[in-house]
Design a protein around this motif. Structure first.
Motif, PDB file in Angstrom:
ATOM      1  N   LYS A 190       0.850  -1.190   0.000  1.00 24.82           N
ATOM      2  CA  LYS A 190       0.000   0.000   0.000  1.00 24.82           C
ATOM      3  C   LYS A 190       0.884   1.237   0.000  1.00 24.82           C
ATOM      4  O   LYS A 190       1.850   1.315   0.750  1.00 24.82           O
ATOM      5  CB  LYS A 190      -0.898  -0.016   1.233  1.00 24.82           C
ATOM      6  N   LEU A 191       0.548   2.196  -0.867  1.00 25.49           N
ATOM      7  CA  LEU A 191       1.352   3.420  -0.943  1.00 25.49           C
ATOM      8  C   LEU A 191       0.877   4.415   0.101  1.00 25.49           C
ATOM      9  O   LEU A 191      -0.323   4.586   0.304  1.00 25.49           O
ATOM     10  CB  LEU A 191       1.207   4.039  -2.339  1.00 25.49           C
ATOM     11  N   LYS A 192       1.818   5.091   0.751  1.00 28.68           N
ATOM     12  CA  LYS A 192       1.448   6.127   1.716  1.00 28.68           C
ATOM     13  C   LYS A 192       0.948   7.364   0.980  1.00 28.68           C
ATOM     14  O   LYS A 192       0.011   8.008   1.407  1.00 28.68           O
ATOM     15  CB  LYS A 192       2.674   6.525   2.550  1.00 28.68           C
ATOM     16  N   GLU A 193       1.615   7.664  -0.145  1.00 30.23           N
ATOM     17  CA  GLU A 193       1.266   8.864  -0.893  1.00 30.23           C
ATOM     18  C   GLU A 193       1.391   8.592  -2.384  1.00 30.23           C
ATOM     19  O   GLU A 193       2.161   7.739  -2.806  1.00 30.23           O
ATOM     20  CB  GLU A 193       2.244  10.000  -0.572  1.00 30.23           C
ATOM     21  N   ILE A 194       0.675   9.366  -3.156  1.00 28.65           N
ATOM     22  CA  ILE A 194       0.780   9.289  -4.609  1.00 28.65           C
ATOM     23  C   ILE A 194       0.421  10.672  -5.155  1.00 28.65           C
ATOM     24  O   ILE A 194      -0.344  11.409  -4.521  1.00 28.65           O
ATOM     25  CB  ILE A 194      -0.152   8.163  -5.139  1.00 28.65           C
ATOM     26  N   THR A 195       0.998  11.047  -6.283  1.00 26.70           N
ATOM     27  CA  THR A 195       0.682  12.378  -6.830  1.00 26.70           C
ATOM     28  C   THR A 195      -0.611  12.306  -7.655  1.00 26.70           C
ATOM     29  O   THR A 195      -1.030  11.243  -8.096  1.00 26.70           O
ATOM     30  CB  THR A 195       1.802  12.898  -7.750  1.00 26.70           C
ATOM     31  N   TYR A 196      -1.215  13.464  -7.860  1.00 23.82           N
ATOM     32  CA  TYR A 196      -2.422  13.520  -8.693  1.00 23.82           C
ATOM     33  C   TYR A 196      -2.150  12.899 -10.065  1.00 23.82           C
ATOM     34  O   TYR A 196      -2.966  12.147 -10.601  1.00 23.82           O
ATOM     35  CB  TYR A 196      -2.860  14.976  -8.907  1.00 23.82           C
ATOM     36  N   ASP A 197      -0.998  13.255 -10.641  1.00 21.40           N
ATOM     37  CA  ASP A 197      -0.707  12.773 -11.997  1.00 21.40           C
ATOM     38  C   ASP A 197      -0.577  11.254 -12.043  1.00 21.40           C
ATOM     39  O   ASP A 197      -1.077  10.603 -12.962  1.00 21.40           O
ATOM     40  CB  ASP A 197       0.571  13.432 -12.532  1.00 21.40           C
ATOM     41  N   GLU A 198       0.091  10.702 -11.026  1.00 14.42           N
ATOM     42  CA  GLU A 198       0.204   9.242 -10.984  1.00 14.42           C
ATOM     43  C   GLU A 198      -1.175   8.615 -10.810  1.00 14.42           C
ATOM     44  O   GLU A 198      -1.524   7.628 -11.468  1.00 14.42           O
ATOM     45  CB  GLU A 198       1.103   8.817  -9.809  1.00 14.42           C
ATOM     46  N   MET A 199      -1.964   9.202  -9.924  1.00 14.09           N
ATOM     47  CA  MET A 199      -3.307   8.676  -9.671  1.00 14.09           C
ATOM     48  C   MET A 199      -4.164   8.727 -10.930  1.00 14.09           C
ATOM     49  O   MET A 199      -4.944   7.817 -11.207  1.00 14.09           O
ATOM     50  CB  MET A 199      -3.955   9.478  -8.535  1.00 14.09           C
ATOM     51  N   LEU A 200      -3.994   9.799 -11.706  1.00 18.29           N
ATOM     52  CA  LEU A 200      -4.751   9.920 -12.954  1.00 18.29           C
ATOM     53  C   LEU A 200      -4.382   8.794 -13.911  1.00 18.29           C
ATOM     54  O   LEU A 200      -5.245   8.207 -14.565  1.00 18.29           O
ATOM     55  CB  LEU A 200      -4.469  11.260 -13.634  1.00 18.29           C
ATOM     56  N   GLU A 201      -3.083   8.489 -13.985  1.00 23.65           N
ATOM     57  CA  GLU A 201      -2.667   7.388 -14.857  1.00 23.65           C
ATOM     58  C   GLU A 201      -3.288   6.082 -14.357  1.00 23.65           C
ATOM     59  O   GLU A 201      -3.813   5.303 -15.134  1.00 23.65           O
ATOM     60  CB  GLU A 201      -1.138   7.250 -14.876  1.00 23.65           C
TER      61      GLU A 201
END
Ligand code: ASP
Ligand code: MG
Length: 402
Positions: A190-201
């Motif tokens: 499980k990732l603690k954090e992710i960027t908007y751009d990564e999440m969009l992908e």
């Protein structure tokens, strides 16, 4: 603090789960926070309503479809308010009309334009928990609209932006965003954090944790999101502009099996051919994803591209009907393919990611049919029955489980 909490359909699927959500909201409320709750329709309600409509009319008018679908969310918000009432907590449910959530006019796939905040503010000021229907809006004809499947996430983010909420929490039946599908890759992390751009992908790659429009909106208005489980208290994944805690080269591997490849063979190798082909598809609202064009030989070239499975037949028909005009010799379509992608904001500044991914595939003898890239993503098209093995191999090669 003002907190927006969104719960998906599985989180409110039955009586027990409704009370579970109610308790979680009461916790924040009693700690002195203002709480807005956004709900989806219970369990499979939306699917059931769609099926019911099709029984009556295989091609139902879209306006009436939205009249029907918006009932699902209305049921869950009313029941939630009743559950809170049994606990002695002041609460009120509001639908899109009562809030005034203004959308574009198109039925079934409307976009939110503006949200009036007065009514919600007034109710919050009276120390009520405000429960809002997700997924729905109202257009300029005073008709109900819906935001597209999974649209409740977008409702929550839009409310958080409009009311300047301090937190926007998206509760679902998984604990957050993982480095790969944990059902397929046992050591996925499980990732603690992710960027908007990564999440969009990820969102567009079939890892359906968040509606991708909600991520676009969160990015646009700088709304930080937390994705977490409604069933336990595990820490979730934070979605934000820049990640700080983990400077990850690669954040995960995603797979999309809803892919069909169409190959158009023997096109004339001259200017304007690709334009005409894709223009024709665009005019029929067919979304094209990966595109590959061969080097010309003997005055002809081939173009392959991918579309989602439900648009494949229409794409084939459209192109076949214009075979003469488009000057191709033949066309074929293959549906048992999959797109596997690595996503990571760090790859923009680090060479060698593609080589490592391809090496991982080579090591398990998987052949690549097409490749496409963005700044933060590399995707390959492979045989569908090799997809799970590919994800595992890539996940291991980048040591994502560690
Ligand atoms: N109930 C709607 C759907 O199933 C909206 C949502 O769940 O977000 O698509
Ligand atoms: Mg739903």
């Amino acid at each position: 603090m003002l907190i927006v909490k969104k719960f998906g359909g599985s989180s409110v699927a039955d009586r027990e789960r409704i009370f579970n959500v109610a308790r979680r909201c009461v916790g924040d409320y009693k700690a002195g926070n203002d709480v807005i709750v956004v709900l989806s329709a219970m369990g499979d309600t939306t699917d059931d309503l769609l099926a019911l409509a099709k029984e009556i009319n295989p091609n139902p008018p879209k306006r009436e479809m939205d009249m029907l679908l918006t009932t699902g969310e209305q049921v869950s918000v009313a029941l939630m308010s009743m559950a809170l009432a049994t606990m002695g907590i002041p609460a009120i449910s509001l639908n899109a009309f009562q809030v005034a959530m203004h959308t574009t006019s198109s039925y079934c796939n409307a976009r939110l334009k503006r949200i009036d905040s007065e009514r919600i503010r007034r109710e919050l000021d009276m120390r009520k928990i405000v429960i809002v229907t997700g997924f729905q809006g109202v257009n300029k004809y005073d008709d109900y609209t819906t935001l597209g499947r999974g649209g409740s996430d977008t409702t929550a983010v839009a409310l958080a932006a409009a009311l300047h909420a301090d937190a926007c929490e998206i509760y679902t039946d998984v604990e957050g965003v993982y480095t790969a599908d944990p059902r397929k890759v046992p050591n996925a992390r499980k990732l603690k954090e992710i960027t908007y751009d990564e999440m969009l992908e990820f969102a567009t790659l079939g890892a359906q944790v968040l509606h991708n429009r909600s991520v676009e909106m969160a990015k646009k208005y700088g709304v930080q999101l937390v994705v977490r489980s409604s069933l336990n208290n595990a820490e979730g994944t934070i979605v934000k502009e820049e990640t700080t805690m983990e400077k990850m080269l690669i954040s995960g591997v995603a797979v999309d099996k809803d892919v069909t490849r169409i190959s158009v063979v023997g096109l004339k190798d001259k200017p304007g051919i690709a334009f005409r082909l894709f223009d024709m598809l665009a005019k029929h609202d067919i979304n094209v994803d990966v595109i590959l064009q061969s080097i010309g030989r003997d005055g002809t070239k081939d173009i392959s591209f991918t579309v989602s499975q439900d648009q494949a037949q229409e794409a084939m028909d459209v192109l076949k009907n214009s075979q003469k005009q488009l000057t191709f010799q033949n066309i074929s379509c293959k549906s048992n393919v999959a797109k596997v992608s690595v996503v990571g904001a760090g790859m923009a500044t680090n060479p060698g990611v593609a080589a490592k991914m391809f090496e991982a595939l080579y090591n398990v003898n998987i052949n690549i049919k097409m490749i496409s890239t963005s700044e933060i993503r590399i995707s390959v098209l492979i045989e569908q029955d090799e997809a799970d093995a590919a994800v595992k191999a890539i996940h291991d090669a980048f040591r994502l489980g560690e």
